[in-house]
Motif scaffolding. Structure first.
Motif, mmCIF file in Angstrom:
data_model
loop_
_atom_site.group_PDB
_atom_site.id
_atom_site.type_symbol
_atom_site.label_atom_id
_atom_site.label_comp_id
_atom_site.label_asym_id
_atom_site.label_seq_id
_atom_site.Cartn_x
_atom_site.Cartn_y
_atom_site.Cartn_z
ATOM 1 N N UNK A 47 -11.039 -27.447 -3.390
ATOM 2 C CA UNK A 47 -9.774 -26.777 -3.099
ATOM 3 C C UNK A 47 -9.896 -25.720 -2.011
ATOM 4 N N UNK A 48 -10.920 -24.874 -2.081
ATOM 5 C CA UNK A 48 -11.070 -23.839 -1.053
ATOM 6 C C UNK A 48 -11.239 -24.464 0.324
ATOM 7 N N UNK A 49 -11.997 -25.545 0.392
ATOM 8 C CA UNK A 49 -12.181 -26.248 1.659
ATOM 9 C C UNK A 49 -10.852 -26.762 2.196
ATOM 10 N N UNK A 50 -10.014 -27.292 1.307
ATOM 11 C CA UNK A 50 -8.710 -27.800 1.735
ATOM 12 C C UNK A 50 -7.808 -26.674 2.223
ATOM 13 N N UNK A 51 -7.809 -25.547 1.521
ATOM 14 C CA UNK A 51 -6.978 -24.418 1.956
ATOM 15 C C UNK A 51 -7.468 -23.855 3.281
ATOM 16 N N UNK A 52 -8.769 -23.796 3.462
ATOM 17 C CA UNK A 52 -9.318 -23.340 4.750
ATOM 18 C C UNK A 52 -8.869 -24.256 5.877
ATOM 19 N N UNK A 53 -8.948 -25.569 5.647
ATOM 20 C CA UNK A 53 -8.553 -26.529 6.680
ATOM 21 C C UNK A 53 -7.077 -26.410 7.005
ATOM 22 N N UNK A 54 -6.248 -26.216 5.987
ATOM 23 C CA UNK A 54 -4.821 -26.068 6.231
ATOM 24 C C UNK A 54 -4.494 -24.797 6.991
ATOM 25 N N UNK A 55 -5.141 -23.701 6.610
ATOM 26 C CA UNK A 55 -4.847 -22.441 7.284
ATOM 27 C C UNK A 55 -5.267 -22.482 8.749
ATOM 28 N N UNK A 56 -6.303 -23.239 9.065
ATOM 29 C CA UNK A 56 -6.745 -23.367 10.461
ATOM 30 C C UNK A 56 -5.664 -23.998 11.339
ATOM 31 N N UNK A 57 -4.713 -24.718 10.737
ATOM 32 C CA UNK A 57 -3.620 -25.341 11.490
ATOM 33 C C UNK A 57 -2.320 -24.545 11.393
ATOM 34 N N UNK A 59 -12.185 -18.895 3.057
ATOM 35 C CA UNK A 59 -12.588 -18.649 1.681
ATOM 36 C C UNK A 59 -13.992 -19.199 1.446
ATOM 37 N N UNK A 60 -14.740 -18.612 0.504
ATOM 38 C CA UNK A 60 -16.055 -19.169 0.148
ATOM 39 C C UNK A 60 -15.879 -20.534 -0.513
ATOM 40 N N UNK A 61 -16.345 -21.579 0.100
ATOM 41 C CA UNK A 61 -16.036 -22.929 -0.368
ATOM 42 C C UNK A 61 -16.894 -23.370 -1.547
ATOM 43 N N UNK A 62 -18.149 -22.982 -1.565
ATOM 44 C CA UNK A 62 -19.020 -23.440 -2.657
ATOM 45 C C UNK A 62 -18.611 -22.829 -3.997
ATOM 46 N N UNK A 63 -18.162 -21.579 -3.994
ATOM 47 C CA UNK A 63 -17.801 -20.901 -5.235
ATOM 48 C C UNK A 63 -16.419 -21.282 -5.748
ATOM 49 N N UNK A 64 -15.575 -21.833 -4.877
ATOM 50 C CA UNK A 64 -14.191 -22.100 -5.272
ATOM 51 C C UNK A 64 -13.784 -23.537 -4.939
ATOM 52 N N UNK A 65 -14.636 -24.479 -5.331
ATOM 53 C CA UNK A 65 -14.253 -25.890 -5.195
ATOM 54 C C UNK A 65 -13.023 -26.178 -6.052
ATOM 55 N N UNK A 66 -12.902 -25.486 -7.178
ATOM 56 C CA UNK A 66 -11.691 -25.515 -7.991
ATOM 57 C C UNK A 66 -11.283 -24.074 -8.257
ATOM 58 N N UNK A 94 -16.958 -19.099 -15.076
ATOM 59 C CA UNK A 94 -17.665 -19.225 -13.797
ATOM 60 C C UNK A 94 -16.804 -18.703 -12.653
ATOM 61 N N UNK A 95 -15.518 -19.047 -12.667
ATOM 62 C CA UNK A 95 -14.604 -18.600 -11.612
ATOM 63 C C UNK A 95 -14.479 -17.083 -11.603
#
Length: 360
Positions: A72-82, A180-187, A238-239
């Motif tokens: 999820x964090x990876x997806x939000x990062x990718x979206x914000x880049x656009x 966002x930190x992607x490894x810590x917030x995959x969900x 964990x979150x």
């Protein structure tokens, strides 16, 4: 750095992973806004269902971002880049927005440029998209507004924040905190957004309903009447641990004072339940039941934003869950951790809540 914007623009970023059956409703709800969005950005995080066909069917009405699965964090990062708009709403692909949400958010940002986060309540919709009348969070839980930096650095997980789709963020805030930190917030990436953004400025919480939060097979634990989902509890533990580290990191960068230890009733409750019922799978090896009870009592003392009666109930709950027979302890845990399941008790608890007035 804040800046006054007379007519703020809004981007909605939809993050999707294998929710093709819901994705069209999410996109349609954004395209139907009374104030058109600057961009409707749909990020597909490596779906294996028909999601990409759904996205393609909208043509140039949406900006498609297709990527390999990264969480999820990876997806939000990718979206914000656009994204380029003044305000951003992150919408989960299984949720929807009501038609005037972006307009109301933009109007508020125009009049309050220093605001770091806005949130609005959501109404639960079922798998078929029917509105159930159940409000999230329950109406008895007051939403924080104003300067909540003290609360975020003292008892963050006891604050009533909305999931991803119930928030809007000014661009200047996200530019300060992204990627966002992607490894810590995959969900549960919304935890990072919920808790870290208020360190940068005041919060505005609305009582109106801004969208629909869909409960379906993948997340129906929220309203189940019988299930104590220990896997969900462990994920929350964990979150919270990852979020706590990020809070302290950003607070240090901003020069904010904070207690030596962050203690929240909700977090310690999750840890106690996880340790009591699944000790071999509990993610924090150093946790012990007696120590968690003591930490729970200490966290209860810190709850300056609720009545003494409520704090007494919290303290009693920690003791009871630790020592009661397992069937009773499990029922106590289920009732405490999932407020949507206890409507009758909520009406009683509403009398014990004392919302502190916060000013920006």
């Amino acid at each position: 750095m804040t800046a006054t914007v007379t007519h703020p623009t809004v981007d909605v970023i939809i993050d999707n992973y294998n929710y093709g059956r819901f994705l069209g409703a999410a996109i349609d709800s954004v395209l139907a806004q009374t104030s058109p969005c600057e961009h409707v950005i749909v990020v597909d995080d490596g779906s294996t269902d028909d999601s990409r066909d759904v996205i393609a069917s909208y043509g140039d009405r949406v900006t498609a971002v297709l990527k390999e699965n990264g969480g999820q964090a990876s997806a939000l990062n990718a979206g914000f880049a656009h994204s380029t708009a003044d305000v951003v709403i992150f919408l989960d692909a299984d949720d929807v927005l009501l038609p005037d949400t972006t307009e109301r958010v933009a109007e508020t940002v125009a009049g309050s440029p220093a605001v770091a986060k806005l949130q609005y309540r959501l109404e639960v919709i079922d798998e078929s998209g029917h509105w159930t009348g159940t409000v999230k969070p329950p109406a008895h839980m007051p939403l924080p507004s104003g300067d909540v930096r003290r609360e975020e650095l003292t008892l963050p997980f006891d604050l009533t924040w909305l999931p991803t789709s119930g928030n809007a963020f000014p661009r200047w805030v996200l530019e300060r905190l992204f990627p966002m930190p992607e490894d810590d917030f995959r969900i549960l990436a919304d935890s990072y957004l919920q808790h870290v953004t208020p360190l940068l400025g005041p919060v505005v919480s609305f009582e109106w309903i801004g969208g629909g939060y869909r409960v379906h097979g993948a997340n129906s634990y929220e309203l189940s009447t019988t299930l104590l989902d220990l896997a969900h509890v462990r994920r929350a533990v964990v979150c919270a641990d990852s979020t706590r580290r990020e809070l302290l990191r950003v607070a240090g960068e901003l020069g904010l004072d904070h207690p030596r230890e962050i203690l929240s009733v909700a977090d310690i409750a999750n840890r106690l339940v996880s340790r009591r019922f699944a000790p071999d799978l509990h993610p924090i090896a150093s946790d012990r039941v007696p120590v968690l009870v003591i930490k729970g009592w200490r966290a209860t003392v810190r709850r300056f934003n609720v009545s003494i009666s409520m704090r007494t109930m919290f303290a009693a709950w920690f003791f009871a869950v630790a020592v009661a027979p397992r069937p009773l302890s499990r029922r106590l845990a289920q009732s405490f951790l999932f407020p949507e399941r206890r409507p009758r008790l909520n009406r009683v608890l509403a009398r014990f809540h004392r919302q502190k007035t916060l000013t920006a």
